[in-house]
Design an enzyme around this catalytic site. Structure first.
Site, PDB file in Angstrom:
ATOM      1  N   GLU A 432       0.839  -1.188   0.000  1.00  0.00           N
ATOM      2  CA  GLU A 432       0.000   0.000   0.000  1.00  0.00           C
ATOM      3  C   GLU A 432       0.879   1.245   0.000  1.00  0.00           C
ATOM      4  O   GLU A 432       1.727   1.424   0.869  1.00  0.00           O
ATOM      5  CB  GLU A 432      -0.890  -0.002   1.254  1.00  0.00           C
ATOM      6  CG  GLU A 432      -1.649   1.280   1.466  1.00  0.00           C
ATOM      7  CD  GLU A 432      -2.197   1.413   2.896  1.00  0.00           C
ATOM      8  OE1 GLU A 432      -1.931   0.526   3.729  1.00  0.00           O
ATOM      9  OE2 GLU A 432      -2.875   2.416   3.160  1.00  0.00           O
ATOM     10  N   ASP A 509      -0.746  -0.847   5.967  1.00  0.00           N
ATOM     11  CA  ASP A 509      -0.587  -0.259   7.296  1.00  0.00           C
ATOM     12  C   ASP A 509      -1.531  -0.911   8.285  1.00  0.00           C
ATOM     13  O   ASP A 509      -2.591  -1.404   7.915  1.00  0.00           O
ATOM     14  CB  ASP A 509      -0.874   1.249   7.249  1.00  0.00           C
ATOM     15  CG  ASP A 509       0.295   2.005   6.643  1.00  0.00           C
ATOM     16  OD1 ASP A 509       1.415   1.455   6.657  1.00  0.00           O
ATOM     17  OD2 ASP A 509       0.078   3.125   6.155  1.00  0.00           O
ATOM     18  N   ASP A 511      -3.644   0.220  10.133  1.00  0.00           N
ATOM     19  CA  ASP A 511      -4.738   1.107  10.548  1.00  0.00           C
ATOM     20  C   ASP A 511      -6.002   0.737   9.765  1.00  0.00           C
ATOM     21  O   ASP A 511      -6.023  -0.231   9.023  1.00  0.00           O
ATOM     22  CB  ASP A 511      -4.351   2.576  10.337  1.00  0.00           C
ATOM     23  CG  ASP A 511      -4.014   2.854   8.874  1.00  0.00           C
ATOM     24  OD1 ASP A 511      -4.291   1.991   8.009  1.00  0.00           O
ATOM     25  OD2 ASP A 511      -3.466   3.939   8.595  1.00  0.00           O
ATOM     26  N   ASP A 513      -7.541   2.182   7.229  1.00  0.00           N
ATOM     27  CA  ASP A 513      -7.424   2.204   5.767  1.00  0.00           C
ATOM     28  C   ASP A 513      -6.674   0.984   5.261  1.00  0.00           C
ATOM     29  O   ASP A 513      -7.049   0.380   4.261  1.00  0.00           O
ATOM     30  CB  ASP A 513      -6.676   3.462   5.314  1.00  0.00           C
ATOM     31  CG  ASP A 513      -7.596   4.679   5.344  1.00  0.00           C
ATOM     32  OD1 ASP A 513      -8.823   4.471   5.464  1.00  0.00           O
ATOM     33  OD2 ASP A 513      -7.074   5.804   5.250  1.00  0.00           O
TER      34      ASP A 513
END
Ligand code: TSJ
Length: 646
Positions: A432, A509, A511, A513
């Protein structure tokens, strides 16, 4: 051995053999329950509950209680006849034989529809062997009997081979309490989401059964009752609850050749099919002969009707099976006296007589139904016509598109491919973001590691039609890079033998997203390249969350991969360390990225397993739905799901 009762010589000899048997289970637990991860742990409960379901199928049990106890153990209780406690020919209580003999067979298998869920359809003795302690309570004939085991060894003295009476009771049934052994399992916390969805599924498949579920590990306890009197019709309703139905739910049941066949289906306005197969209440992730039988006859019948009513003219080719099933949600549930399973995960039904029985019953029943429900028939044929039209246009587009791209593999700007062509050693990281992608390209082992950076969010494939999915630049690059094409409703061009990488590693990541991107990718793989997941090629990288460096001494510090590791580190190091929290992959320099996430000898990653299609479509629904809280919950939970690679 010290605890063994030695009442009879007979038993003495038998018990030594027993212990050797159960010792084998403890030495190689994976052989018996698949894995010692959370998945294998949950399996212990399913194994025990299946016995009570058998008692229900035999006609003697209406309610099963499943309790996740506060102390980490699990209690399963039914109101059946109680496991037989009388004398077995081996000279001890039959109950002892059940819990100390591998594959306790013969006498206890008099149930015509023994659930044997393939590879891992193991006995209660396996659960016993893998439990630190187990208590068995049986209510029968006015008395309560109790037996106890520790790691498979009996600790209750028998009286002339029989269980001592523990009291009087009017209750009849069986209650098992067991505590999984932490010496065996990586983690010993049952995953409530898995247990709940399995119990709910069991309730749908057994409409006269009630399952009472309680989780006492939380305050207040969570209590749920699963009772689904509408059976698989209710199952279809639940599967389609947020979809736009275009037909009613059609249900039928019949019997052929000792095999009971039950099916329900409904068409919705979607671009794919969702056809689920069960044999003796066990979900068959890889499908099998029951689905083949259903699909074959459904295709034939609809094509016949389409010719009869003139939708297909003489010169027209038949609709394909996939045309006809476009938008279909179906559950096929059969009861087979002797099921056999094959396939990568031993979840593919293999009995040829099942195909025959299902096609016989399905053929008769759907003709009977469609003759009387012409509107539904017309809708189904209408769906097939639409699908066939789309298929024909897309066949053209796709040929053009893939031919054009076939040779552009190496000239693709974003993919940094590896040098080796030995697929068994190659890996591709889907990363990503361009900044992390850039670091990964610098840090990687160029010989075996390819990097494909992707930007932003790829399409939500669940909602998009195939031409839109294929028009997406990042998806095209990925399909080209993998090298095996893709499969979808309109034919199967997927060839896993052409896969260029042994491992496909999603690197996002830690998180929300990042989790969203991971899930979109997983959905894409699941829909169009499911073999990648079934055959264990898909992984999720686990970059560290923290770096800790001791203030004293010369220690270089270490990376910590979750909050649990941090809590443990705090215990041993008090406050004498500095803590660095990583916010994203982009924050790490190439060297750190190599040390923590790329280097096969040091990295952590999780292998993705799709437990079953139901779960996957739930996942998609959760993530694509509009409510935010459940979405976050999944993202958090999912981290426990899969296995550690290193
Ligand atoms: F897995 C297990 F063995 F531990 C277990 C078995 C766990 C639980 C929760 C329930 C059971 C179980 C077994 N419930 N009900 C029975 N029934 C019998 O084993 C049984 C009873 C009577 C007769 C008979 O022919 O009279 C036959 C059977 C198989």
């Amino acid at each position: 051995m010290a605890n063994l009762n030695q009442d009879t010589n007979n038993y003495d000899a038998a018990s030594i053999k027993v212990l050797e048997g159960l010792e084998a289970v403890r030495t190689r637990p994976g052989m018996y329950i698949g894995s010692v991860s959370t998945r294998g742990l949950n399996h212990l409960i399913y194994e025990i509950v299946d016995n009570s379901v058998d008692e229900h199928l035999a006609g003697f049990c209406t309610t099963i209680k499943v309790i996740l106890e506060a102390d980490g153990s699990c209690t399963v209780e039914d109101n059946g006849r109680g496991i037989p406690i009388g004398m077995h020919e081996k000279g001890v209580s039959a109950e002892r034989v059940v819990f100390t003999t591998l594959h306790a067979g013969g006498k206890f298998d008099n149930n015509a529809y023994k659930t044997s869920g393939g590879l891992h359809g193991v006995g209660s003795s396996v659960v016993n062997a893998l439990s630190e302690r187990m208590t068995v309570s049986v209510g029968s004939g006015g008395f309560l009997y109790e037996d106890k085991y520790e790691r498979g060894n009996p600790v209750v003295e028998l009286e002339n081979g029989l269980l001592p009476v523990a009291g009087k009771t009017r209750w009849t049934g069986t209650r098992i309490n067991f505590l999984p052994d932490p010496e065996i399992f990586e983690k010993t916390r049952f995953r409530e989401e898995d247990i709940k969805s399995r119990m709910h599924e069991t309730a749908y498949l057994n409409p006269e059964l009630t399952i009472e579920y309680t989780d006492r590990r939380q305050e207040p306890a969570e209590e749920l009752v699963f009772h689904e009197p509408d059976g698989i019709v209710g199952f279809i309703r639940a599967l389609n609850k947020s979809k736009e139905a275009v037909t009613d739910i059609v249900y039928f049941k019949g019997m052929s050749d000792q095999i009971t066949v039950e099916a329900a289906f409904q068409f919705v306005n979607e671009f794919h099919e969702n056809v689920l197969g069960f044999c003796n209440n066990i979900y068959n992730a890889e499908g099998g002969t029951h689905l083949t039988g259903f699909k074959t006859v459904f295709t034939q019948v609809i094509n016949n009707y389409a010719r009869q009513i003139g939708v297909l003219k003489e010169k027209d080719t038949n609709f394909t099976g996939a045309d006809i099933r476009n938008g279909m949600t179906a559950v096929i549930s059969i009861k087979h006296p002797d099921p056999r399973f094959e396939g990568q995960t031993k979840t593919k039904l293999d009995n040829q007589d099942a195909a025959k029985a299902v096609s016989q019953v399905t053929g008769d029943e759907i003709v009977h139904y469609f003759d009387r429900n012409l509107e539904v028939l017309k809708t189904v044929i209408g769906c097939a016509e639409k699908a066939a039209k789309i298929r024909k246009t897309e066949e053209k587009t796709r040929t053009n598109m893939l031919v054009k791209q076939k040779f552009s593999f190496d000239s693709n700007g974003k993919l940094a491919n590896c040098t080796s062509k030995d697929a068994s050693k190659c890996e591709i990281f889907i990363v990503e973001g361009d900044s992390a992608g850039g670091s990964a390209k610098m840090a990687r082992d160029r010989m075996y590691q390819a990097i494909l950076p992707i930007r932003g969010k790829i399409l939500n494939v669940e909602k998009a039609s195939i031409d839109k999915v294929l028009a997406n630049a990042e998806i095209k690059t990925m399909i080209n890079a993998f090298g095996c094409g893709f499969s979808e409703g309109y034919g199967n061009d997927f060839d896993i033998s052409k896969l260029r990488y042994d491992k496909i590693i999603i690197m996002a990541d830690a998180d929300v997203d990042g989790a969203h991107i991971s899930t979109l990718l997983l959905t894409l793989f699941y829909r169009f390249m499911p073999e990648l997941i079934y055959e264990g090629h898909v992984y999720v990288a686990m970059p560290p969350l923290y770096k800790v460096v001791p203030k004293k001494g010369s220690g270089e510090g270490e990376y910590l991969y979750d909050d649990y590791a941090l809590a443990k580190y705090r215990k041993t190091h008090k406050n004498d360390f500095t803590l660095q929290r990583y916010k994203g992959l982009g924050e790490m320099d190439p060297e750190q990225l190599w040390e923590t996430t790329l280097d096969p000898r040091r990295r952590y990653m999780r292998q993705v397993q799709i437990e079953d299609a139901i779960h996957a479509s739930d996942i998609t629904e959760l993530l694509m739905g509009s409510e935010v809280p459940p979405r976050r919950m999944f993202i958090h939970d999912h981290a426990d799901d899969a296995e550690l690679d290193v």
